[in-house]
Scaffold this motif. Sequence first.
Motif, mmCIF file in Angstrom:
data_model
loop_
_atom_site.group_PDB
_atom_site.id
_atom_site.type_symbol
_atom_site.label_atom_id
_atom_site.label_comp_id
_atom_site.label_asym_id
_atom_site.label_seq_id
_atom_site.Cartn_x
_atom_site.Cartn_y
_atom_site.Cartn_z
ATOM 1 N N VAL A 281 -19.715 35.784 7.092
ATOM 2 C CA VAL A 281 -18.414 35.487 6.495
ATOM 3 C C VAL A 281 -17.450 36.620 6.846
ATOM 4 N N PRO A 282 -16.270 36.294 7.401
ATOM 5 C CA PRO A 282 -15.301 37.349 7.723
ATOM 6 C C PRO A 282 -14.862 38.102 6.469
ATOM 7 N N ARG A 283 -14.525 39.356 6.646
ATOM 8 C CA ARG A 283 -14.020 40.147 5.527
ATOM 9 C C ARG A 283 -12.510 40.036 5.385
ATOM 10 N N ARG A 284 -11.881 39.396 6.366
ATOM 11 C CA ARG A 284 -10.426 39.238 6.323
ATOM 12 C C ARG A 284 -10.042 38.274 5.194
ATOM 13 N N PRO A 285 -8.875 38.467 4.587
ATOM 14 C CA PRO A 285 -8.455 37.557 3.507
ATOM 15 C C PRO A 285 -8.257 36.125 4.013
ATOM 16 N N GLY A 286 -8.433 35.165 3.117
ATOM 17 C CA GLY A 286 -8.252 33.760 3.462
ATOM 18 C C GLY A 286 -9.329 33.272 4.394
ATOM 19 N N LEU A 287 -8.958 32.345 5.277
ATOM 20 C CA LEU A 287 -9.888 31.875 6.298
ATOM 21 C C LEU A 287 -10.148 32.942 7.347
ATOM 22 N N GLY A 288 -9.212 33.855 7.507
ATOM 23 C CA GLY A 288 -9.367 34.920 8.487
ATOM 24 C C GLY A 288 -9.064 34.493 9.899
ATOM 25 N N ILE A 289 -8.117 33.548 10.064
ATOM 26 C CA ILE A 289 -7.781 33.058 11.404
ATOM 27 C C ILE A 289 -6.289 33.233 11.671
ATOM 28 N N THR A 290 -5.974 33.468 12.955
ATOM 29 C CA THR A 290 -4.599 33.600 13.426
ATOM 30 C C THR A 290 -4.474 32.813 14.716
ATOM 31 N N LEU A 291 -3.431 32.004 14.847
ATOM 32 C CA LEU A 291 -3.252 31.213 16.054
ATOM 33 C C LEU A 291 -2.902 32.088 17.260
ATOM 34 N N THR A 292 -3.453 31.726 18.411
ATOM 35 C CA THR A 292 -3.150 32.426 19.657
ATOM 36 C C THR A 292 -1.878 31.862 20.293
ATOM 37 N N GLU A 293 -1.353 32.612 21.242
ATOM 38 C CA GLU A 293 -0.229 32.102 22.022
ATOM 39 C C GLU A 293 -0.651 30.896 22.855
ATOM 40 N N GLN A 294 -1.920 30.858 23.272
ATOM 41 C CA GLN A 294 -2.416 29.711 24.024
ATOM 42 C C GLN A 294 -2.319 28.437 23.193
ATOM 43 N N ALA A 295 -2.629 28.543 21.905
ATOM 44 C CA ALA A 295 -2.511 27.382 21.028
ATOM 45 C C ALA A 295 -1.075 26.880 20.997
ATOM 46 N N ARG A 296 -0.119 27.797 21.013
ATOM 47 C CA ARG A 296 1.293 27.396 21.005
ATOM 48 C C ARG A 296 1.658 26.636 22.286
ATOM 49 N N THR A 297 1.051 27.052 23.414
ATOM 50 C CA THR A 297 1.385 26.374 24.675
ATOM 51 C C THR A 297 0.805 24.979 24.742
ATOM 52 N N TRP A 298 -0.237 24.714 23.973
ATOM 53 C CA TRP A 298 -0.845 23.373 23.946
ATOM 54 C C TRP A 298 -0.193 22.461 22.902
ATOM 55 N N THR A 299 0.870 22.918 22.271
ATOM 56 C CA THR A 299 1.543 22.128 21.241
ATOM 57 C C THR A 299 2.366 21.010 21.871
ATOM 58 N N ARG A 300 2.075 19.775 21.437
ATOM 59 C CA ARG A 300 2.798 18.604 21.952
ATOM 60 C C ARG A 300 4.029 18.278 21.107
ATOM 61 N N GLU A 301 3.898 18.432 19.807
ATOM 62 C CA GLU A 301 5.002 18.158 18.871
ATOM 63 C C GLU A 301 5.008 19.215 17.794
ATOM 64 N N MET A 302 6.190 19.496 17.264
ATOM 65 C CA MET A 302 6.289 20.446 16.165
ATOM 66 C C MET A 302 7.507 20.083 15.322
ATOM 67 N N CYS A 303 7.388 20.308 14.032
ATOM 68 C CA CYS A 303 8.545 20.125 13.150
ATOM 69 C C CYS A 303 8.496 21.150 12.040
ATOM 70 N N GLU A 304 9.660 21.508 11.530
ATOM 71 C CA GLU A 304 9.757 22.446 10.405
ATOM 72 C C GLU A 304 10.532 21.788 9.286
ATOM 73 N N ILE A 305 10.034 21.990 8.067
ATOM 74 C CA ILE A 305 10.688 21.459 6.881
ATOM 75 C C ILE A 305 11.046 22.658 6.001
ATOM 76 N N GLY A 306 12.270 22.718 5.532
ATOM 77 C CA GLY A 306 12.718 23.841 4.743
ATOM 78 C C GLY A 306 13.103 25.016 5.608
ATOM 79 N N ARG A 307 13.206 26.171 5.008
ATOM 80 C CA ARG A 307 13.635 27.380 5.730
ATOM 81 C C ARG A 307 12.649 28.490 5.464
ATOM 82 N N ARG A 308 12.199 29.135 6.559
ATOM 83 C CA ARG A 308 11.231 30.217 6.418
ATOM 84 C C ARG A 308 11.904 31.416 5.758
ATOM 85 N N PRO A 309 11.309 31.961 4.697
ATOM 86 C CA PRO A 309 11.906 33.104 4.001
ATOM 87 C C PRO A 309 12.028 34.328 4.905
#
Length: 372
Positions: free
Chosen positions: A344-372
């Motif tokens: 079990v990772p010791r990092r908080p939460g699931l302990g995962i961070t998306l890579t830049e490669q994951a961003r390049t494989w993104t086919r669609e994206m949407c944002e709802i609201g405004r990021r603080p």
Amino acid sequence: MIRWVRLSSVRLPLGTPVSDAKVLTGRQRPMSEVALLFAEIATDDGHEGIGFSYSKRAGGPGQFAHAKEVAPDLIGEDPSDIGRLWTKLVWSGASVGRSGLATQALAAFDIALWDMKAKRAGLPLAKLLGAHRDSVRCYNTSGGFLHTPVEELVENASASVAGGIGGVKIKVGHPDRGEDLRRLTAVREQLGDGVPLMADANQQWDRPTARRMGRAMEDFGLVWLEEPLDAYDAQGHAALAACLDTPVATGEMLASVAEHWELIRAGAADVIQPDAPRIGGITQFLKLAALAEHQHLQLAPHFAMEIHLHLAAAYPYEPWVEHFDWLDPLFEERVEIGDGRMRVPRRPGLGITLTEQARTWTREMCEIGRRP
């Protein structure tokens, strides 16, 4: 309060198309990619969480579309009220039901909220839930598909064990039943009797074939025989479990707690194999885990080890987690494996961070609201 949600539809290509018994029976085509739905959620006080769901062969665009429709109902809500928010989102899309694609889309939100809750507490998710252990037995599946020649199958099995993985699962359900036995024999002879071995038929046998093959496989000392019958054939699985010494495992294809309850009530599984993204997320998984514990069932969650490692660590009876390296390109972090166990990772939460490669494989994206 929740102020921002970002949804991403990502297509992860597989290096080699994979085949199991569903392909050899003509019911599906080889799988060449995995579609993932990521949900990122942020609050006005700067807390964030990430979760994901997925589909294979079909359904990715549908999950994204449904999530996009209901996501606005999260804005302004308290992220701590995870159970209430799951129910709210279910009712937002009530006309399309409470299982399948509809709740699989909700799973990404639910998992992100649990990730955020654990991060706010400064704990790995397993610790937030109440861990029974800091590591979990693990087995490898990705090296044992039916498209893999037997020589490579044996090499993959040896490499998995040498790499610290505790068990090996291979696919069965070949049209030539003797070929299944030859492949199992080759792997068992290579690994010896001391390495845990599982077999997975991916629902492709009828009841008589499952009985015959189950009996023929008894001498291999399998940890379990997985999905020998159609996923919804609770009575057939129960009858098979009653006549075999080999434990019967199933459940990965079911899409709700209610569907799993039919298996449990019928005594259809010695090992229950729920998939948190498929049944609606962690909130639903915890309900199912309580039912499984009450019946003293073994637990071996399907796929998505980045999520299921935490959930399995919080299950009272010693579980198994399925090791797949397919999702590695999506995350900066790696799960630590050694001595047959996944830590079990010791990092908080699931302990995962998306890579830049994951961003390049993104086919669609949407944002709802405004990021603080």
